[in-house]
Design a protein around this motif. Structure first.
Motif, PDB file in Angstrom:
ATOM      1  N   HIS A   1      -0.249  -6.974   5.937  1.00  0.00           N
ATOM      2  CA  HIS A   1      -1.345  -7.173   4.982  1.00  0.00           C
ATOM      3  C   HIS A   1      -2.246  -5.948   4.877  1.00  0.00           C
ATOM      4  N   GLY A   2      -1.957  -4.918   5.670  1.00  0.00           N
ATOM      5  CA  GLY A   2      -2.739  -3.693   5.545  1.00  0.00           C
ATOM      6  C   GLY A   2      -3.785  -3.493   6.631  1.00  0.00           C
TER       7      GLY A   2
ATOM      8  N   PRO B   1      -6.160  -2.902   0.642  1.00  0.00           N
ATOM      9  CA  PRO B   1      -5.708  -2.846  -0.757  1.00  0.00           C
ATOM     10  C   PRO B   1      -4.492  -3.742  -0.976  1.00  0.00           C
ATOM     11  N   TYR B   2      -4.404  -4.286  -2.185  1.00  0.00           N
ATOM     12  CA  TYR B   2      -3.213  -5.051  -2.537  1.00  0.00           C
ATOM     13  C   TYR B   2      -2.105  -4.072  -2.887  1.00  0.00           C
ATOM     14  N   GLN B   3      -0.973  -4.198  -2.211  1.00  0.00           N
ATOM     15  CA  GLN B   3       0.140  -3.272  -2.452  1.00  0.00           C
ATOM     16  C   GLN B   3       1.125  -3.931  -3.398  1.00  0.00           C
ATOM     17  N   ALA B   4       1.207  -3.411  -4.606  1.00  0.00           N
ATOM     18  CA  ALA B   4       1.994  -4.084  -5.644  1.00  0.00           C
ATOM     19  C   ALA B   4       3.457  -4.261  -5.233  1.00  0.00           C
TER      20      ALA B   4
ATOM     21  N   ALA C   1       4.689  -4.635  -2.204  1.00  0.00           N
ATOM     22  CA  ALA C   1       4.936  -5.277  -0.901  1.00  0.00           C
ATOM     23  C   ALA C   1       5.519  -6.672  -1.055  1.00  0.00           C
TER      24      ALA C   1
ATOM     25  N   TYR D   1       4.971  -9.693   0.087  1.00  0.00           N
ATOM     26  CA  TYR D   1       4.102 -10.669   0.764  1.00  0.00           C
ATOM     27  C   TYR D   1       4.776 -12.039   0.870  1.00  0.00           C
TER      28      TYR D   1
ATOM     29  N   ARG E   1     -10.380  -7.175  -7.944  1.00  0.00           N
ATOM     30  CA  ARG E   1      -9.386  -7.722  -7.017  1.00  0.00           C
ATOM     31  C   ARG E   1      -8.814  -9.019  -7.565  1.00  0.00           C
TER      32      ARG E   1
ATOM     33  N   ASP F   1      -6.155 -10.304  -6.934  1.00  0.00           N
ATOM     34  CA  ASP F   1      -5.285 -10.991  -5.956  1.00  0.00           C
ATOM     35  C   ASP F   1      -6.056 -11.991  -5.095  1.00  0.00           C
TER      36      ASP F   1
END
Lengths: 373, 373, 373
Positions: C61-62, C185-188, C190, C192, C317, C319
């Protein structure tokens, strides 16, 4: 904000009618073994094997560092299955074919999956049935040292939510899970003898004689600490930690008090046996079968004994041997006035009865004195 | 498998007749200090010295990281000697010449050896005698940062197994063990003042006046947690954890209940004294002598006091000084009806008596305000 | 050495007249988060968010590794302010504008400063007054990853030492502390979804409906373990750990027994709420206001509920979303004979009354199913 209009209370866990043959649960959470978890549990059990105490000893034997003892591997893995499999259970009936694989170290993350092998409604009680599952624990999923650390089956007696609900009765075959105890290679040039004073001198493979029963010397009184220990394992079953629930219906709960999570005596009996049978083990290979035979409560003192059932060589490993044992746990209870005791119950000081609480068929891989001391 | 035919119960530990002058024990186990062990014990004692709390403070003073406090070094080292030396003891009579050496950090592995210096049968009781031993604890044996972390002597009253057995009576000289407290060098250019707000402002070397007795403000009630704490230290003596054993013969055991391991009040008194005398110490140099003077049980509240006995310079280190103290531990007990109290016992609220439980002659190396604040 | 001639007993902490408007305390100690502290507290609270359980989940998740949950960040930071601010307090009245910033990991060192914003003597009781303070916790001061992890205000009712002493009455403005919840950051690209089975399936942002009250299923009985837990936090207030002090004047202390440190139910209620509202949170943003409404003692069982107050988007954000909630803690007490209960007190099984112990206005940042599952 408007006043809440809708009150919600989630029901967790599955009931008998929720299990389906062949269904797989990928359990929530996962768990990284920290040094906090490691120390809390390893020391609680009074284990004495230096693999779990002394990092230089463990490294000299070919491990990466302190080794998580089998009882703690089992607890970390097992507890992850509780919410999905046994949150609504009446009893855990049997552990079956519990095998260990890769060693677990501090920093490893354990995740678990469970497959439903069987569902069987009770023939006598429409509110109950038995679920048979197979669980497998992996470490470091998706990373290069991913490995299976444990696999096991168990049978659990589970409540139905709706007596009239249809049950997916039947049995499917277990998966064939490759899970053999990893052993560090024997290094011919290594000076193992220089470490020999750190473990017990009379617990090498050569020292065991089938037909012997060892009454382990130490006992350990349990306290309300079990509430915290159980939470540390992420086992949140309410019968272990919610006294108010018990106080409302004391007759519904065994003993009218919080019952100690079975994993606690499981790992404590392993620890109490350690100075006599486990000090020179490189690992536990398999628990063929095991069960809890009586409940344990805060205030009880736990004792253990080990029967030596057999010995055999291990292919390709002349430095070790396999020791087959039966691990037994017991406590003493006040005998009732005039109670006539027989058999095991009579093996107690005057005024007391001996109550068996746990039994486990257990194989250990044990170092030979010829190679290590 | 045939039924077990032979029941075995091992007896652990040595009795008076088993000790031989000059004999050396290399104790089993060893122990790696994990962050779990470190936190459990450091916080239990309520120590306030930032060397054991704040890693950046410790590093800025020249240590590698969080420093294991002397009470915990002592417990980890001492407990390893219990099985061989005092498992069958009646009482621990005296700590002697307990000196500290290299600092201990998380990750270090401690191993201990003990030499028998003296054996003396009791002149009045054929079942008892006194064993005098010298123990030395090393860290990271065989590795490049191997070092002595502690050495000490103690006298223990030990039971005989066989009243008629011959005893190896006598006394041999103690070994000359080089063990001086390691101190981080004083760095002339370092900005120690920028850290001064993190430790107490009134516990520098300049602040102490011989002839003062400091009654430490805080008390700490002990609970049954002592069972777990003792197990964490690998001290498995049954009088600390086996209530069933006590219940069978309550009159044989002091107080008819589990007695708290002496190491617990030892380290707790050190911790309770910390805000008043230890907050600016770089280490404890020596405990010249010490003893337990009364037992401690779950439910008791522990208090401590420190007498400032003297001060002196330390050769080559103008930044610190040596503080000589006497650390005293006590608890309060209900006075008996009409009991006339005198002396220390009378220093208590109405209806109570003060009971001294512990005393320790202790030297600390303390920072000077002139150099650090 | 001469006999001690001078007995000293230090008084710790400040009284009402010792606080000055605009004064800043740089608190002693500081605290490095070890794996021991992390596990003890994270597991005690029964939190279920995998960010605090599963290091691979947290990294994916970073985050850098296991994330210290907000309740533990709060306890570590808050406890450092106790000696200077509330050692001589009668009650902690209110938490205000408690905001979180950078994530805290094992190994980080937390240090705290407090500014006095207001002092107000009681109009009715010359022995009491209210102190209003603003505290800020930083991690790794002086190092390159230094960051603010938390800032908050609180109001405390503090005793005067001398009824006649002058008080620095007044109020100064709060400092403007930049402290916004850090989000990975949201990693496009990734995956998840591959982790989605590890957290609850029904606690995404989309699942919450304002106007709902969720009664959390689990309860947790507190034991005397609270003494140790409080010490682990360096909160040494005597009302939590000195039973002898209570026994001398039981009427002076609420309930005549050790009171459980308010931080314990604070963090426990957060944990109990986790499976229903926190399992998919990336963090807690703010606790706008909070207070303790009744004392908690060993033996009490703690329960919690959450009211969903509102939902809103978070700028930039898509997400995640912000969930506004009210967290409520309660316990059940035996009702008095013939006691007529109304309102919340009546929401209890027969024979009991429900007592609210804690309330907290709380905003969480929660993942959206659309982006993570």
């Amino acid at each position: 904000m408007s006043q809440p209009v809708r009150v919600v209370r989630k029901i967790t866990g599955n009931h008998l009618e929720d299990f389906h043959l062949g269904q797989t649960f990928r359990h929530k959470g996962g768990k990284t073994v920290t040094e906090g978890l490691f120390t809390t549990f390893t020391e609680f059990t009074m284990t004495t094997n230096p693999l779990a105490k002394n990092a230089r000893y463990a490294r000299a034997h070919g491990f990466q560092g302190l080794v998580v003892p089998p009882g703690l591997v089992m607890l970390v893995a097992f507890s992850q299955t509780v919410e999905d499999v046994s949150e609504n259970a009446r009893a855990n009936l049997e552990y079956i074919d519990m095998r260990f694989g890769a060693p677990v170290y501090v920093g490893d993350t354990i995740e678990v999956e469970t497959k439903v092998l069987g569902v069987k409604p009770s023939s006598s009680n429409p509110k109950l049935g038995v679920v048979h599952v197979q669980s497998t624990a992996r470490k470091n999923v998706g990373e290069k040292d991913q490995a299976i650390v444990m696999t096991w089956q168990r049978k659990v007696q589970v409540w139905k939510k709706d007596d009239a609900a249809k049950v997916d009765e039947g049995e499917v075959p277990a998966d064939d899970i490759a899970c053999e105890l990893w052993l560090p290679p024997y290094q011919a040039g290594a000076d193992y003898k220089a470490l020999a004073h750190l473990s017990g001198a009379d617990t090498y493979f050569e020292d065991f004689e089938p037909g012997t029963k060892i009454e382990h010397w130490r006992g350990r009184t349990m306290t309300t600490e079990h509430i915290h220990l159980t939470a540390v394992l992420d086992n949140t079953s309410q019968v272990h930690c919610n006294q108010f629930m018990i106080d409302q219906n004391p007759k519904q709960y065994v003993g009218g008090q919080l019952i100690i999570f079975g994993g606690i005596p499981f790992t404590l009996c392993l620890g109490l046996s350690c100075p006599d049978v486990g000090d020179n083990a490189l690992g536990d290979r398999i628990y063929t079968t095991g069960r809890h035979t009586a409940p344990l409560f805060a205030g009880d003192t736990v004792f253990a004994a080990t029967e030596i059932l057999g010995k055999r060589d291990l292919d390709g490993r002349p430095d070790v041997g396999v020791l087959a044992t039966r691990l037994l746990g017991h406590k003493f209870e006040k005998a009732k006035d005039g109670e006539a005791l027989s058999g095991e119950a009579a093996e107690a000081p005057a005024g007391f009865r001996k109550t068996r609480i746990f039994e486990l068929e257990r194989e250990l891989v044990v170092k030979r004195r010829s190679h290590y001391a």
